[in-house]
Design a protein around this motif. Structure first.
Motif, PDB file in Angstrom:
ATOM      1  N   VAL A 151       0.876  -1.173   0.000  1.00 13.80           N
ATOM      2  CA  VAL A 151       0.000   0.000   0.000  1.00 13.80           C
ATOM      3  C   VAL A 151       0.908   1.216   0.000  1.00 13.80           C
ATOM      4  CG1 VAL A 151      -1.745   1.336   1.226  1.00 13.80           C
ATOM      5  CG2 VAL A 151      -1.849  -1.172   1.247  1.00 13.80           C
ATOM      6  N   GLY A 152       0.875   1.971  -1.068  1.00 12.58           N
ATOM      7  CA  GLY A 152       1.766   3.116  -1.114  1.00 12.58           C
ATOM      8  C   GLY A 152       1.728   3.805  -2.450  1.00 12.58           C
ATOM      9  N   GLY A 153       2.587   4.779  -2.590  1.00 12.47           N
ATOM     10  CA  GLY A 153       2.678   5.533  -3.827  1.00 12.47           C
ATOM     11  C   GLY A 153       3.773   6.568  -3.711  1.00 12.47           C
ATOM     12  N   ALA A 154       4.035   7.255  -4.831  1.00 13.56           N
ATOM     13  CA  ALA A 154       5.024   8.341  -4.880  1.00 13.56           C
ATOM     14  C   ALA A 154       6.406   7.883  -4.432  1.00 13.56           C
ATOM     15  CB  ALA A 154       4.557   9.530  -4.044  1.00 13.56           C
ATOM     16  N   GLY A 155       6.730   6.607  -4.657  1.00  9.77           N
ATOM     17  CA  GLY A 155       8.051   6.111  -4.314  1.00  9.77           C
ATOM     18  C   GLY A 155       8.299   5.933  -2.827  1.00  9.77           C
ATOM     19  N   ARG A 156       7.220   5.942  -2.030  1.00  8.92           N
ATOM     20  CA  ARG A 156       7.366   5.811  -0.578  1.00  8.92           C
ATOM     21  C   ARG A 156       7.970   4.452  -0.208  1.00  8.92           C
ATOM     22  NH1 ARG A 156       3.585   3.352   2.584  1.00  8.92           N
ATOM     23  NH2 ARG A 156       3.701   3.724   4.827  1.00  8.92           N
ATOM     24  N   HIS A 157       9.048   4.465   0.604  1.00  8.13           N
ATOM     25  CA  HIS A 157       9.744   3.254   1.062  1.00  8.13           C
ATOM     26  C   HIS A 157      10.100   2.321  -0.100  1.00  8.13           C
ATOM     27  CE1 HIS A 157       9.146   4.431   5.140  1.00  8.13           C
ATOM     28  NE2 HIS A 157       7.868   4.130   5.212  1.00  8.13           N
ATOM     29  N   THR A 158      10.448   2.908  -1.225  1.00 12.27           N
ATOM     30  CA  THR A 158      10.803   2.123  -2.416  1.00 12.27           C
ATOM     31  C   THR A 158      12.316   2.174  -2.623  1.00 12.27           C
ATOM     32  OG1 THR A 158       8.675   2.565  -3.473  1.00 12.27           O
ATOM     33  CG2 THR A 158      10.490   1.886  -4.913  1.00 12.27           C
ATOM     34  N   LYS A 179       5.061  -3.291  10.528  1.00 12.82           N
ATOM     35  CA  LYS A 179       3.755  -2.631  10.524  1.00 12.82           C
ATOM     36  C   LYS A 179       3.032  -2.732   9.183  1.00 12.82           C
ATOM     37  CE  LYS A 179       5.592   0.847  13.730  1.00 12.82           C
ATOM     38  NZ  LYS A 179       5.906   2.284  13.895  1.00 12.82           N
ATOM     39  N   GLU A 180       3.791  -2.988   8.112  1.00 14.18           N
ATOM     40  CA  GLU A 180       3.198  -2.984   6.779  1.00 14.18           C
ATOM     41  C   GLU A 180       3.650  -4.198   5.983  1.00 14.18           C
ATOM     42  OE1 GLU A 180       3.365   0.708   4.549  1.00 14.18           O
ATOM     43  OE2 GLU A 180       4.002   1.791   6.353  1.00 14.18           O
ATOM     44  N   ASP A 181       2.816  -4.590   5.004  1.00 18.36           N
ATOM     45  CA  ASP A 181       3.202  -5.627   4.055  1.00 18.36           C
ATOM     46  C   ASP A 181       4.069  -5.016   2.963  1.00 18.36           C
ATOM     47  OD1 ASP A 181       1.565  -7.260   5.538  1.00 18.36           O
ATOM     48  OD2 ASP A 181      -0.071  -7.287   4.073  1.00 18.36           O
ATOM     49  N   PHE A 182       5.059  -5.778   2.512  1.00 14.27           N
ATOM     50  CA  PHE A 182       5.944  -5.320   1.443  1.00 14.27           C
ATOM     51  C   PHE A 182       5.937  -6.320   0.297  1.00 14.27           C
ATOM     52  CE2 PHE A 182       7.272  -2.185   4.357  1.00 14.27           C
ATOM     53  CZ  PHE A 182       8.044  -1.243   3.682  1.00 14.27           C
ATOM     54  N   MET A 183       6.430  -5.871  -0.840  1.00 14.62           N
ATOM     55  CA  MET A 183       6.536  -6.726  -2.015  1.00 14.62           C
ATOM     56  C   MET A 183       7.931  -6.590  -2.597  1.00 14.62           C
ATOM     57  SD  MET A 183       4.133  -4.375  -4.484  1.00 14.62           S
ATOM     58  CE  MET A 183       4.506  -5.186  -6.027  1.00 14.62           C
ATOM     59  N   VAL A 221      10.458   6.568 -11.855  1.00 18.14           N
ATOM     60  CA  VAL A 221      10.010   7.422 -12.963  1.00 18.14           C
ATOM     61  C   VAL A 221       9.105   8.563 -12.488  1.00 18.14           C
ATOM     62  CG1 VAL A 221      10.188   5.574 -14.664  1.00 18.14           C
ATOM     63  CG2 VAL A 221       8.012   5.921 -13.444  1.00 18.14           C
ATOM     64  N   GLN A 222       8.718   8.571 -11.203  1.00 14.11           N
ATOM     65  CA  GLN A 222       7.824   9.617 -10.718  1.00 14.11           C
ATOM     66  C   GLN A 222       8.498  10.982 -10.790  1.00 14.11           C
ATOM     67  OE1 GLN A 222       8.629   6.850  -8.953  1.00 14.11           O
ATOM     68  NE2 GLN A 222       6.800   5.919  -8.103  1.00 14.11           N
ATOM     69  N   ASP A 223       7.694  12.014 -11.105  1.00 16.21           N
ATOM     70  CA  ASP A 223       8.271  13.353 -11.184  1.00 16.21           C
ATOM     71  C   ASP A 223       8.751  13.846  -9.829  1.00 16.21           C
ATOM     72  OD1 ASP A 223       5.732  13.713 -10.153  1.00 16.21           O
ATOM     73  OD2 ASP A 223       5.008  14.953 -11.794  1.00 16.21           O
ATOM     74  N   ASP A 224       8.270  13.210  -8.734  1.00 15.88           N
ATOM     75  CA  ASP A 224       8.769  13.542  -7.406  1.00 15.88           C
ATOM     76  C   ASP A 224      10.284  13.350  -7.324  1.00 15.88           C
ATOM     77  OD1 ASP A 224       6.135  12.134  -7.507  1.00 15.88           O
ATOM     78  OD2 ASP A 224       5.929  12.938  -5.481  1.00 15.88           O
ATOM     79  N   PHE A 225      10.816  12.447  -8.153  1.00 14.71           N
ATOM     80  CA  PHE A 225      12.231  12.110  -8.114  1.00 14.71           C
ATOM     81  C   PHE A 225      12.962  12.548  -9.390  1.00 14.71           C
ATOM     82  CE2 PHE A 225       9.933   9.068  -5.474  1.00 14.71           C
ATOM     83  CZ  PHE A 225      10.578   9.251  -4.260  1.00 14.71           C
ATOM     84  N   GLY A 226      12.363  13.513 -10.077  1.00 12.51           N
ATOM     85  CA  GLY A 226      13.022  14.049 -11.262  1.00 12.51           C
ATOM     86  C   GLY A 226      12.687  13.335 -12.546  1.00 12.51           C
TER      87      GLY A 226
END
Length: 301
Positions: A151-158, A179-183, A221-226
């Motif tokens: 559960v996430g987005g915008a490159g969070r914990h990626t 606390k969270e599931d990961f993939m 590839v998110q614009d958050d990271f350029g």
């Protein structure tokens, strides 16, 4: 029961409600929501725009809500789930609550795989199962991988994990993984050279596609990271491939974004299927908002 004052409310989050000095990123958000708003109003709908967490708004006062830029929900997930449960009893969700609950957790990739859709190989590290990052790498034999929350987005914990940094990443994530599931997925080399394609659909109708490319030295590839976004004219075979993922959903979405990459065998594969609050790049193709509005108006109670 209060009378609805809106036919539909465009959902966003508090950062995009009357920002004092909007930067370029926020200006894009505001511009695209305005494009959608005007397309809906052109169909004689009464349109509002609200923060999903607005505690002063009674959700019975709108016939429907359209999820657009609720881009803080994964940081407030329990609160968002509580809001969903309450609001869904008062108004109609677009996309539907069924689709949102299915798509909000990336375990849905297993469902697509079982339906015969080509996806990136994925292994899950569910909280509480005791499986460590080192153990899952040993089991899979993967040496170059990407890890992120389900559960996430915008490159969070990626993160990209390689032998030289696996200890660092494992230590960095040890607390949050309780606390969270990961993939975990094998890193796809084409992301660095070819990028990722996004295909936008409204109902069964393909609208447009874009190519997203990471900045040099990064894989996100998110614009958050350029990352940068470019117009892309797809082949019919690519559109049909993306549509196969769409048709594997529990029900046909009103709007959808299918993200595709070339896997390490050089074949197209689904990296993600976005049905909740995907960026749809209306600023690059404003007329696409008319396709969305045509789908929406059929669902207004």
């Amino acid at each position: 029961m209060p009378q609805p004052i809106f036919d539909i409310v465009i959902l966003t989050d508090s950062r995009y409600i009357n920002p004092s000095v909007p930067d370029g990123y926020v200006q894009n958000v505001l511009k695209e929501d305005q494009i959608v708003k005007e397309a809906l109003e052109a169909r004689n709908l009464r349109v509002g725009r609200k923060d999903w967490a607005d505690s002063e708004f009674n959700w019975e006062q709108t016939k429907a809500v359209l999820f657009r830029t609720t881009w803080d929900y994964f940081n407030r997930f329990e609160e968002f789930q509580g809001w969903m449960e309450e609001a869904s009893s008062k108004t109609h969700f677009i996309n539907s609550k069924i689709l949102i609950n299915w798509n909000i957790d990336k375990h849905y990739l297993d469902d697509l795989n079982r339906a015969g859709v080509s996806v990136i190989p994925t292994r899950y590290l569910n909280r509480g199962n005791g499986m460590s990052i080192h153990q899952i790498h040993k089991i899979t034999g993967w040496r170059d991988t990407v890890i992120k929350p389900t559960v996430g987005g915008a490159g969070r914990h990626t993160y990209r994990i390689q032998p030289e940094n696996i200890d660092i990443i494992a230590n960095k994530l040890i607390e949050v993984m309780q606390k969270e599931d990961f993939m975990l997925q094998p890193f796809q080399e084409s992301v660095l050279s070819s990028g990722e394609w996004s295909f936008v659909f409204f109902g069964k109708n393909f609208s447009h596609a874009v190519l997203k490319k990471a900045k040099p030295g990064d894989f996100r590839v998110q614009d958050d990271f350029g990352g940068t976004v470019h117009e892309y004219i797809p082949k019919e075979s690519e559109i049909n491939f993306a549509r196969e993922a769409l048709m594997a959903c529990p029900e046909l979405p009103v709007y959808a974004r299918v993200d595709l990459i070339l896997n390490n065998s050089g074949k197209m594969a689904v990296s993600e299927l976005e049905l909740i609050e995907p960026e749809l790049w209306f600023r690059m193709k404003p007329k696409a908002a008319n396709l969305l509005a045509d789908e929406v108006i059929r669902l207004i109670p």
